[in-house]
Scaffold this motif. Structure first.
Motif: not given
Length: 218
Positions: A185-187, A189-190
């Motif tokens: 999930q963090d990726c 918005t990477a």
């Protein structure tokens, strides 16, 4: 076989990899025909059932196999060139590990290989996957699940412009699957210029994929 169906997410950022009229397949089993698509930075899903060819597509993107026709470019670098391969993180999770390799020694080698390798991210993912007790053990001594977790931690810390992950939840426990979903999930918005391409049989409970390449199983 027709080209795979492609779904592009709304507001997808600029592309990292471009495929132009790519054909890929094996005798009696075509996988891609005339595939043309720009894969964006962020999360990309290669979707297909068992045997649909997901691993072969990832190996193609990694530069391990060449297309029968067409061309690919990664940040402007031609498929097959040394510069292309240097921008890719890929390790087939089924490959055997060298007998003297540990998670620590592998992470040191990767830090030297990838200019954008993140030591803090590696440590964060080691903790998230509860790998601390295994860092100095030989990789071949670890369970399949622990080997997978080391591979995932390294992939997520590599900083490679094109990071390829095959069947990410295979052999993982429930807690590790939860951590992996949060990390992916963090990726989404990477930073721009970093694409994480995942091969899987479903959408992992609706992660925010910017692009989905669905392989035809018929």
């Amino acid at each position: 076989m027709r080209a795979p169906s492609v779904t592009q997410g709304a507001g997808a950022p600029s592309f990292v990899l471009a495929a132009h009229a790519v054909d890929l397949g094996f005798p009696g089993k075509p996988l891609l025909q005339g595939w043309s698509q720009h894969l964006p930075a962020g999360l990309v899903l290669v979707l297909g059932d068992e045997g649909a060819g997901k691993t072969s597509v990832l190996r193609l993107l990694a530069g391990e196999i060449v297309p029968a026709a067409g061309r690919l470019q990664l940040n402007g670098l031609a498929h097959g060139s040394p510069g292309y391969r240097q921008q890719v993180f890929w390790r087939d999770p089924r490959d055997a590990w060298p007998r003297d390799m540990t998670p620590v020694t592998w992470s040191m080698a990767l830090a030297a290989q990838y200019p954008r390798w993140s030591a803090p991210a590696w440590q964060r993912h080691v903790q998230g996957f509860a790998l601390q007790p295994h860092l100095d053990k030989a990789m071949f001594q670890l369970s399949t699940g622990s080997q997978r977790k080391v591979l995932l931690a390294a992939a997520l810390a590599s900083g490679a412009p094109l990071t390829l992950i095959d069947e990410p939840v295979a052999a993982l426990d429930r807690a590790s699957i939860g951590y992996l979903r949060a990390a992916l999930q963090d990726c989404a918005t990477a930073e721009a210029g970093h694409a994480v391409v995942v091969g899987h049989y479903d959408d992992l409970d609706g992660l925010p994929w910017l692009c989905t390449v669905a392989l035809d199983t018929h």
